[in-house]
Design a protein around this motif. Structure first.
Motif, PDB file in Angstrom:
ATOM      1  N   GLU A 458       0.834  -1.207   0.000  1.00 49.59           N
ATOM      2  CA  GLU A 458       0.000   0.000   0.000  1.00 49.59           C
ATOM      3  C   GLU A 458       0.869   1.258   0.000  1.00 49.59           C
ATOM      4  N   VAL A 459       1.934   1.267   0.811  1.00 50.59           N
ATOM      5  CA  VAL A 459       2.823   2.427   0.857  1.00 50.59           C
ATOM      6  C   VAL A 459       3.545   2.600  -0.482  1.00 50.59           C
ATOM      7  N   LEU A 460       4.047   1.472  -1.057  1.00 50.47           N
ATOM      8  CA  LEU A 460       4.768   1.567  -2.325  1.00 50.47           C
ATOM      9  C   LEU A 460       3.856   2.058  -3.445  1.00 50.47           C
ATOM     10  N   MET A 461       2.641   1.517  -3.535  1.00 46.20           N
ATOM     11  CA  MET A 461       1.731   1.946  -4.605  1.00 46.20           C
ATOM     12  C   MET A 461       1.379   3.416  -4.468  1.00 46.20           C
ATOM     13  N   ASN A 462       1.261   3.886  -3.229  1.00 46.62           N
ATOM     14  CA  ASN A 462       0.949   5.303  -3.018  1.00 46.62           C
ATOM     15  C   ASN A 462       2.103   6.185  -3.467  1.00 46.62           C
ATOM     16  N   LEU A 463       3.324   5.826  -3.065  1.00 47.67           N
ATOM     17  CA  LEU A 463       4.485   6.630  -3.446  1.00 47.67           C
ATOM     18  C   LEU A 463       4.729   6.577  -4.952  1.00 47.67           C
ATOM     19  N   LEU A 464       4.584   5.371  -5.555  1.00 45.66           N
ATOM     20  CA  LEU A 464       4.772   5.258  -6.997  1.00 45.66           C
ATOM     21  C   LEU A 464       3.691   6.029  -7.753  1.00 45.66           C
ATOM     22  N   GLY A 465       2.435   5.927  -7.284  1.00 40.76           N
ATOM     23  CA  GLY A 465       1.360   6.653  -7.939  1.00 40.76           C
ATOM     24  C   GLY A 465       1.577   8.156  -7.912  1.00 40.76           C
ATOM     25  N   ASN A 466       2.020   8.677  -6.757  1.00 43.55           N
ATOM     26  CA  ASN A 466       2.307  10.114  -6.673  1.00 43.55           C
ATOM     27  C   ASN A 466       3.457  10.499  -7.596  1.00 43.55           C
ATOM     28  N   ALA A 467       4.510   9.663  -7.641  1.00 44.49           N
ATOM     29  CA  ALA A 467       5.669   9.994  -8.469  1.00 44.49           C
ATOM     30  C   ALA A 467       5.283  10.070  -9.941  1.00 44.49           C
ATOM     31  N   VAL A 468       4.506   9.094 -10.418  1.00 37.18           N
ATOM     32  CA  VAL A 468       4.092   9.109 -11.829  1.00 37.18           C
ATOM     33  C   VAL A 468       3.120  10.255 -12.087  1.00 37.18           C
ATOM     34  N   LYS A 469       2.229  10.514 -11.111  1.00 30.15           N
ATOM     35  CA  LYS A 469       1.220  11.549 -11.297  1.00 30.15           C
ATOM     36  C   LYS A 469       1.845  12.935 -11.426  1.00 30.15           C
ATOM     37  N   PHE A 470       2.906  13.205 -10.642  1.00 33.39           N
ATOM     38  CA  PHE A 470       3.505  14.537 -10.636  1.00 33.39           C
ATOM     39  C   PHE A 470       4.744  14.634 -11.529  1.00 33.39           C
TER      40      PHE A 470
END
Length: 838
Positions: A458-470
């Motif tokens: 859950e933590v990894l998907m959140n950090l990866l999602g933010n990185a790709v999003k921004f």
């Protein structure tokens, strides 16, 4: 004349009574205001001491989770707490381990922050050498509670007394062993607090009209602190009109707080109303006497005055009623706040139930033969549903974390498989934005670990999602390294780096606050509720780790968290695998280095080719050549075709689902791999190109690989009352090849169990007639009283209240699946049941 004198005398009496009443009312109001200020400051002092104690409790968590506390770890914790801004009265927090027998106990200071000149002198100091501190250590250790030690003020160079310092001690418990009995402590986390700063900041700076004396209630000798001492506003040489004593228990001792009103307060609350009443009374008395002397007809004015007094009393009664209503409203607001978490969870049940039907039917429809346009529409529906589900889950997770009701799982998992699963969630968006995804795990990081894989994912998907999003252009890199240290369990560092827009220092300091987004203008552009990073920070802290962010505006950001994970790697004797030499054609040196690290455990040594768009000049002797689809701005397929003369070639496509590129590679008889790289799948493709045996390393099925054989049919009883969910669950189970019996309530489920044989039961919780918990109790009772074997019962529910899973397991159920049900999770659970029953 007699009437005028009588009227004047009566007016004087009334004036005196009015003056007394007004003075009494003013004094009552002043006392209430003074009591309110005292209660407010006592509450502020209690909250502040509790916050300092909570700061120490966090340090206890750091010390309890490590055999030895290093100065770096202590510095990182103090830096994360931001002591100068959040706790300016705290001079330092320190860690002092206990050593030696009870008679000659020593407590040397091993770590202290912040590391300034004054605190540096305390390193190595034995706290137990001071009798007062030793007494506090004994109290804290024997009672396993917080203790406070005071030092009386010392004379300064100017002849005045110096500030009093408090030492707050919190014991760090150890596990009960033969050597250490229960209640023993391995050391103490302590804070040195300057009493003057604490009291002036909480009392005198906020309320300069009152002063406070602090003294030990048991000793009652001289005050440890005297507020407003020697100040102009204080005027402690004048007697106080109002005082109040409050007993303040903390650290196993009772403190006496003596509040004094200062002249500024007395002058403000006294006012001039009483004098005005007296003057007005005299004037009215004279006027009344003059009017009585002139004419009796002026008596009407007396009746008018009486009416005004009556209305004034009525107004006072109305104000009292309004105050009572205001108190009731405050109490109702507190009650509503406590009910907020439960309301959000109940509301989520109503939201997740239709999402179950929407996602379930969408997944079923996507398995049918569809034209491209319909398939695109359904995939958009699934993406929107998943986005809605993520927001609902984030709100629920945040509520559960705030309530402290999240329980961590402890089970073995494969690290590299978990990372690949996390990356798959951001591959579509990364391909759409043409962002390079890079990931690697250092060779010294074990693959089999024990911990809460779902929370880590859950933590990894959140950090990866933010990185790709921004990130609009460039790359996103995930890397896992091992942190060297002296702790028993290996500590892993997960870092996510991007080349996005970055952020300012002010934004970075507020990243992990709930409902906060760095740039307000990005809220509508990127979406989200601003809870992702707050949830990540709380989950990492719950797992005993730390999380940090580093960013440069315009250059990108890096988020990293460090957690301790138990290694589950067991040495296995495997036949030696011949090493292969691979030549990689890849522009991005970070991607090339990551692929080399990923293939090294599979006996493949990767070397990066020079950045040339032509294959000429490449020496022979390579076992295989890997060519990235985008290499040096050239036609990578033409390059791969030219390289085929020197050996097998594998094309690395930019992502899954590239049908045209896959078809072109097939026509050119080239092997294909997918980026981000899945090591087992790529190794299998390499060995297939070499016409060798399949990869001996067991690997999970990947996209495009062969579908595993269908499992044997299970007879499954489904208890579900919602018609939409009934159709979804039945169709899912039928697609998975199982035989389904459907009932609409718990009572029907019990009857069906009595009349049939089932290998598994899917039991909804909230149903009419009889709910799932009661139906489970009846089924278990029949199993205990008869000869029927135990049937696995899986709870199905859209509830997300804290403790749901534990409650269902305690009721006799074997597993818990939250709605909406992913077909993959359902299939995996049924496969485990099949293995257990065969």
């Amino acid at each position: 004349m007699l009437a005028a004198v009588t009227s004047f005398g009566l007016g004087l009496v009334l004036t005196w009574l009015g003056w007394r009443a007004e003075s009494a009312q003013i004094e009552a109001l002043a006392q209430r205001e003074f009591a309110g200020l005292v209660d407010e400051r006592v509450a502020a002092l209690r909250d502040r001491t509790a916050a300092i104690e909570q700061l120490l409790r966090g340090g206890v968590g750091i010390a309890a989770g490590h055999r030895e506390v290093s100065p770096i770890e202590w510095h990182n914790y103090a830096d994360a707490m931001n002591l100068p801004e959040r706790f300016p009265e705290v001079q330092g927090i320190l860690w002092a381990p206990l050593a030696g027998p009870a008679a000659s106990l020593v407590a040397p200071v091993a770590a202290i922050e912040p590391m300034n000149a004054a605190n540096r002198r305390l390193l190595g100091t034995d706290l137990a050498a001071t009798p007062a501190v030793r007494a506090g250590i004994d109290r804290a250790r024997d009672g396993n509670r917080t203790a406070i030690v005071t030092s009386m003020p010392t004379a300064t160079s100017a002849g005045r007394e110096g500030p009093v310092t408090l030492l707050m001690l919190v014991p760090v418990p150890v596990a009960t062993t033969a050597e250490h009995g229960p209640g023993r402590s391995r050391g103490f986390v302590a804070a040195t607090v300057r009493l003057t700063d604490l009291m002036q900041r909480l009392v005198e700076a906020r309320v300069p009209e009152i002063a406070i004396d602090l003294m030990d209630h048991d000793a009652m000798v001289q005050p440890l602190y005297r507020g407003h001492e020697g100040t102009v506003t204080g005027r402690r040489d004048l007697p106080a009109r109002r005082t109040r004593d409050v007993i303040f228990p903390i650290g196993g001792r009772d403190w006496l707080l003596r509040f004094h009103s200062l002249p500024a307060f007395d002058q403000r609350v006294s006012g001039a109303s009483a004098s005005v009443v007296a003057a007005a009374g005299l004037l009215l008395s004279g006027l009344l006497a003059w009017l009585v002397a002139l004419a009796v007809s002026e008596r009407s004015r007396a009746r008018t005055l009486a009416e005004l007094l009556r209305r004034s009393n009525e107004r006072q009664c109305e104000l009292d009623v309004a105050n009572e209503q205001l108190m009731r409203a405050c109490n109702n607001a507190l009650t509503e706040t406590r009910m907020q978490a439960e309301f959000v969870a109940n509301l989520s049940h109503e939201i997740r139930t239709p999402i179950q039907g929407l996602l379930g039917h969408t997944e079923l429809a996507l398995e049918l033969p569809l034209d491209d346009e319909v398939q695109e529409f359904l995939e958009n529906v699934r993406e929107c549903s998943n986005t809605l589900l993520v927001i609902v889950n984030n709100v629920l997770d945040f509520g559960k974390l705030e309530a402290g009701s999240v329980e961590l799982d402890d089970a073995p998992f494969a690290l590299r498989e978990l990372i690949a699963r996390s990356l798959r969630t951001v591959v579509p968006l990364a391909r759409e934005k043409e962002i390079e995804l890079i990931w690697s795990v250092d060779p010294d990081v074990p693959d089999r670990l024990r911990g809460d894989r779902l929370r880590i994912c859950e933590v990894l998907m959140n950090l990866l999602g933010n990185a790709v999003k921004f990130t609009e252009t460039g790359e996103v890199e995930l890397r896992v390294t091992r942190v060297t240290g002296h702790s028993a369990a290996p500590r892993m560092r997960f870092s996510v780096r991007d080349t996005g827009c970055g952020m300012s220092e002010r934004v970075r300091q507020q990243l992990f606050l709930g409902f906060h987004q760095g740039d307000p203008s990005s809220k509508h552009h990127h979406g989200g509720a601003g809870l992702g990073l707050a949830i990540c920070a709380r989950l990492v802290t719950l797992m005993g780790g730390t999380i940090e962010a580093d960013s440069t505006p315009g250059k990108g950001s890096e988020f990293a968290f460090v957690i301790a994970l138990v290694s589950e790697t067991v040495p296995v004797d495997e036949p030696p695998v011949p090493r292969l030499r691979a030549l990689l054609f890849e522009d991005n040196w970070r991607q090339a280095a990551a692929i080399a690290r990923l293939l090294a455990p599979h006996a493949i040594i990767v070397s990066r080719a020079p950045g040339s768009a032509e294959g000429a000049g490449i020496e022979s002797g390579w076992d295989v050549m890997l060519v990235a689809q985008r290499f040096a701005g050239c036609d990578a397929f033409a390059l791969a075709t030219a390289l085929r003369e020197r050996g097998p070639v594998v094309m690395l496509l930019d992502g899954p689902g590239e049908h045209e590129a896959s078809a072109r590679a097939a026509r050119l008889r080239l092997g294909t791999g997918i980026k981000p790289v899945d090591p087992p799948a790529l190794v299998a493709q390499i060995r297939e190109c070499l016409d060798a045996s399949p990869d001996p390393v067991p690997r999970r099925p990947v996209s495009g690989s062969a579908v595993p054989p269908e499992p044997a049919r299970l007879r499954i009883l489904v208890a579900e009352d919602n018609p939409v969910n009934q159709r979804v669950i039945v169709r899912m189970l039928e697609r998975l090849g199982h035989e389904v019996t459907l009932v609409a309530n718990g009572a029907a489920a019990v009857d069906a169990f009595d009349g049939g044989r089932f290998e598994a039961i899917l039991m909804d919780i909230e149903m009419p007639v009889m709910d799932g918990v009661e139906a489970t109790a009846h089924i278990r009772e029949r199993e205990r009283s008869g000869t029927r074997s135990r049937v696995p019962i899986i709870a199905l529910t859209a509830n997300a209240l804290p403790g749901d899973r534990a409650r269902y397991l305690a009721a006799g159920m074997d597993e818990h699946l939250p709605k909406p049900l992913p077909m993959g999770a359902l299939d995996e659970l049924l496969r485990r049941i099949l293995v257990a029953t065969t």
